[in-house]
Scaffold this motif. Structure first.
Motif, PDB file in Angstrom:
ATOM      1  N   ALA A   1     -24.028  -0.614 -38.313  1.00 15.80           N
ATOM      2  CA  ALA A   1     -23.924   0.165 -39.479  1.00 15.80           C
ATOM      3  C   ALA A   1     -24.505  -0.784 -40.735  1.00 15.80           C
ATOM      4  O   ALA A   1     -25.021  -0.384 -41.457  1.00 15.80           O
ATOM      5  N   LEU A   2     -24.079  -1.998 -40.560  1.00 18.72           N
ATOM      6  CA  LEU A   2     -24.312  -2.941 -41.634  1.00 18.72           C
ATOM      7  C   LEU A   2     -25.951  -3.100 -41.900  1.00 18.72           C
ATOM      8  O   LEU A   2     -26.707  -2.892 -42.857  1.00 18.72           O
ATOM      9  N   GLN A   3     -26.369  -3.437 -40.762  1.00 18.14           N
ATOM     10  CA  GLN A   3     -27.993  -3.591 -40.538  1.00 18.14           C
ATOM     11  C   GLN A   3     -28.719  -2.191 -41.171  1.00 18.14           C
ATOM     12  O   GLN A   3     -29.725  -2.171 -41.931  1.00 18.14           O
ATOM     13  N   LEU A   4     -28.396  -0.860 -40.529  1.00 19.52           N
ATOM     14  CA  LEU A   4     -28.806   0.319 -40.935  1.00 19.52           C
ATOM     15  C   LEU A   4     -28.597   0.621 -42.392  1.00 19.52           C
ATOM     16  O   LEU A   4     -29.577   0.976 -43.214  1.00 19.52           O
ATOM     17  N   PHE A   5     -27.416   0.397 -42.969  1.00 21.09           N
ATOM     18  CA  PHE A   5     -27.288   0.756 -44.400  1.00 21.09           C
ATOM     19  C   PHE A   5     -28.297  -0.076 -45.318  1.00 21.09           C
ATOM     20  O   PHE A   5     -28.658   0.425 -46.467  1.00 21.09           O
ATOM     21  N   ALA A   6     -28.141  -1.321 -45.032  1.00 23.20           N
ATOM     22  CA  ALA A   6     -28.660  -2.383 -45.751  1.00 23.20           C
ATOM     23  C   ALA A   6     -30.380  -2.167 -45.781  1.00 23.20           C
ATOM     24  O   ALA A   6     -31.161  -2.114 -46.911  1.00 23.20           O
ATOM     25  N   SER A   7     -30.848  -1.643 -44.844  1.00 22.44           N
ATOM     26  CA  SER A   7     -32.308  -1.645 -44.776  1.00 22.44           C
ATOM     27  C   SER A   7     -32.968  -0.284 -44.976  1.00 22.44           C
ATOM     28  O   SER A   7     -33.959  -0.108 -45.494  1.00 22.44           O
ATOM     29  N   ARG A   8     -32.080   0.748 -44.886  1.00 20.79           N
ATOM     30  CA  ARG A   8     -32.352   2.135 -44.868  1.00 20.79           C
ATOM     31  C   ARG A   8     -31.797   2.825 -46.085  1.00 20.79           C
ATOM     32  O   ARG A   8     -32.137   3.759 -46.773  1.00 20.79           O
ATOM     33  N   GLY A   9     -30.537   2.516 -46.524  1.00 23.94           N
ATOM     34  CA  GLY A   9     -29.676   3.090 -47.395  1.00 23.94           C
ATOM     35  C   GLY A   9     -28.709   3.844 -46.626  1.00 23.94           C
ATOM     36  O   GLY A   9     -29.056   4.491 -45.722  1.00 23.94           O
ATOM     37  N   PHE A  10     -27.583   3.928 -47.244  1.00 21.86           N
ATOM     38  CA  PHE A  10     -26.521   4.985 -46.493  1.00 21.86           C
ATOM     39  C   PHE A  10     -26.880   6.224 -46.198  1.00 21.86           C
ATOM     40  O   PHE A  10     -26.668   6.725 -45.040  1.00 21.86           O
ATOM     41  N   HIS A  11     -27.532   6.890 -47.324  1.00 18.22           N
ATOM     42  CA  HIS A  11     -27.859   8.393 -46.901  1.00 18.22           C
ATOM     43  C   HIS A  11     -28.939   8.577 -46.218  1.00 18.22           C
ATOM     44  O   HIS A  11     -29.173   9.716 -45.533  1.00 18.22           O
TER      45      HIS A  11
ATOM     46  N   LYS B   1     -18.854   8.840 -41.291  1.00 20.70           N
ATOM     47  CA  LYS B   1     -19.724   7.709 -41.533  1.00 20.70           C
ATOM     48  C   LYS B   1     -19.179   7.170 -42.963  1.00 20.70           C
ATOM     49  O   LYS B   1     -19.260   5.795 -43.131  1.00 20.70           O
ATOM     50  N   GLU B   2     -18.619   7.799 -43.856  1.00 20.63           N
ATOM     51  CA  GLU B   2     -17.997   7.297 -45.330  1.00 20.63           C
ATOM     52  C   GLU B   2     -16.844   6.200 -44.810  1.00 20.63           C
ATOM     53  O   GLU B   2     -16.770   5.355 -45.590  1.00 20.63           O
ATOM     54  N   HIS B   3     -16.085   6.535 -43.638  1.00 19.73           N
ATOM     55  CA  HIS B   3     -15.010   5.489 -43.380  1.00 19.73           C
ATOM     56  C   HIS B   3     -15.875   4.199 -42.905  1.00 19.73           C
ATOM     57  O   HIS B   3     -15.255   3.075 -43.108  1.00 19.73           O
ATOM     58  N   VAL B   4     -16.788   4.277 -42.076  1.00 21.05           N
ATOM     59  CA  VAL B   4     -17.557   3.154 -41.606  1.00 21.05           C
ATOM     60  C   VAL B   4     -18.214   2.243 -42.928  1.00 21.05           C
ATOM     61  O   VAL B   4     -17.869   1.170 -43.097  1.00 21.05           O
ATOM     62  N   LEU B   5     -18.743   2.939 -44.035  1.00 26.70           N
ATOM     63  CA  LEU B   5     -19.197   2.536 -45.377  1.00 26.70           C
ATOM     64  C   LEU B   5     -17.636   1.622 -46.146  1.00 26.70           C
ATOM     65  O   LEU B   5     -17.941   0.475 -46.526  1.00 26.70           O
ATOM     66  N   ALA B   6     -16.668   2.484 -46.154  1.00 29.57           N
ATOM     67  CA  ALA B   6     -15.435   1.868 -46.730  1.00 29.57           C
ATOM     68  C   ALA B   6     -15.201   0.634 -46.083  1.00 29.57           C
ATOM     69  O   ALA B   6     -14.571  -0.268 -47.108  1.00 29.57           O
TER      70      ALA B   6
ATOM     71  N   VAL C   1     -25.084  -3.648 -49.424  1.00 25.84           N
ATOM     72  CA  VAL C   1     -24.251  -2.524 -48.813  1.00 25.84           C
ATOM     73  C   VAL C   1     -23.043  -2.313 -50.058  1.00 25.84           C
ATOM     74  O   VAL C   1     -22.883  -1.374 -50.528  1.00 25.84           O
ATOM     75  N   VAL C   2     -22.336  -3.524 -50.217  1.00 21.54           N
ATOM     76  CA  VAL C   2     -21.495  -3.538 -51.110  1.00 21.54           C
ATOM     77  C   VAL C   2     -21.702  -3.240 -52.529  1.00 21.54           C
ATOM     78  O   VAL C   2     -21.043  -2.177 -52.996  1.00 21.54           O
ATOM     79  N   ASN C   3     -22.879  -3.551 -53.023  1.00 20.35           N
ATOM     80  CA  ASN C   3     -23.141  -3.338 -54.326  1.00 20.35           C
ATOM     81  C   ASN C   3     -23.894  -2.077 -54.615  1.00 20.35           C
ATOM     82  O   ASN C   3     -23.656  -1.463 -55.758  1.00 20.35           O
ATOM     83  N   ASP C   4     -24.520  -1.658 -53.801  1.00 21.17           N
ATOM     84  CA  ASP C   4     -25.615  -0.623 -53.872  1.00 21.17           C
ATOM     85  C   ASP C   4     -24.772   0.883 -53.410  1.00 21.17           C
ATOM     86  O   ASP C   4     -25.283   1.876 -53.688  1.00 21.17           O
ATOM     87  N   GLU C   5     -24.118   0.623 -52.249  1.00 20.77           N
ATOM     88  CA  GLU C   5     -23.746   1.961 -51.665  1.00 20.77           C
ATOM     89  C   GLU C   5     -22.170   2.278 -52.008  1.00 20.77           C
ATOM     90  O   GLU C   5     -21.773   3.283 -51.386  1.00 20.77           O
ATOM     91  N   ILE C   6     -21.564   1.598 -52.461  1.00 24.88           N
ATOM     92  CA  ILE C   6     -20.204   1.735 -52.833  1.00 24.88           C
ATOM     93  C   ILE C   6     -19.928   3.191 -53.634  1.00 24.88           C
ATOM     94  O   ILE C   6     -18.817   3.867 -53.442  1.00 24.88           O
ATOM     95  N   HIS C   7     -20.908   3.478 -54.514  1.00 22.15           N
ATOM     96  CA  HIS C   7     -20.908   4.708 -55.265  1.00 22.15           C
ATOM     97  C   HIS C   7     -20.947   5.795 -54.255  1.00 22.15           C
ATOM     98  O   HIS C   7     -20.941   7.165 -54.869  1.00 22.15           O
TER      99      HIS C   7
END
Length: 214
Positions: free
Chosen positions: A33-43, A68-73, A122-128
């Motif tokens: 998930a870290l790889q995907l969220f960082a390269s594609r964005g959470f949404h 998915k939100e719990h993975v990000l959290a 991921v921490v700084n761009d996707e926390i919102h």
């Protein structure tokens, strides 16, 4: 210097901080998930995308995370915990002088963002993207980390070591040096992580009115 596009992060293996205690399938989910969220964005990364990368059924993911939100959290929490603990450890080992404390904090801040670029993004761009109740623990840690830097700046100002009209503005500028690292920094023999950390520390001290070499 590399491209500013987050897509460059696809070529680098996503690494969880050493403090992460997850193992087995749960750890694989977080790393992927870290790889995907960082390269594609959470949404733009779906549960189906995550399951496909892991070669699992989407339903299997829900045995480990409610959404998915719990993975990000969980990723955001891990990042904030590693950052805060890194700052605290650096500060405790820096002695009592504000200049050395500031230098230690900035070095730690830089090293954490340079060594964990996917997690920093991921921490700084996707926390919102998180609902308030899932973001709250990480935001509390963020406030504590910010307070460490502000306290050192205020201590140095009260002792006449730092000359700065607005501590909060300078603290934000110092923090921003680290936040942007994942978008351009790639270690080279001419500029490795430690050298960059030293450079950032000296730049931060100049912002505070301290001459080079002090």
């Amino acid at each position: 210097m590399a491209s500013s596009s987050p897509s460059r992060l696809r070529s680098r293996k996503a690494v969880l901080p050493a403090s992460a205690s997850a193992d087995g399938t749960r750890r694989r989910i977080l790393e992927t998930a870290l790889q995907l969220f960082a390269s594609r964005g959470f949404h733009d990364a779906s549960i189906r995308d995550l399951a496909k990368e892991l070669e699992l059924r989407p339903s299997a993911l829900y045995a480990h995370f409610a959404s998915k939100e719990h993975v990000l959290a969980e990723l955001v929490r891990l990042g904030h915990e590693a950052h805060h603990e890194g700052l605290r450890t650096a500060l405790l080992g820096a002695g009592a002088k504000p200049v050395e404390q500031l230098r230690a904090l900035v070095r730690a801040h830089t090293q954490l963002h340079a060594n964990h670029p996917q997690l920093a993004v991921v921490v700084n761009d996707e926390i919102h993207a998180l609902p308030p109740e899932l973001a709250a623990p990480s935001l509390a840690l963020r406030e504590q980390s910010s307070a460490l830097l502000l306290a050192v700046i205020e201590r140095g100002r009260s002792q006449g070591v730092f000359s700065v009209p607005h501590a909060g503005v300078v603290a934000a500028a110092i923090s921003a040096m680290g936040l942007r690292l994942p978008y351009w920094f790639e270690p080279t023999p001419a500029l490795d992580v430690d050298a960059l950390a030293d450079l950032h520390a000296e730049l931060a001290l100049r912002m505070l009115g301290v001459k080079a070499g002090k």
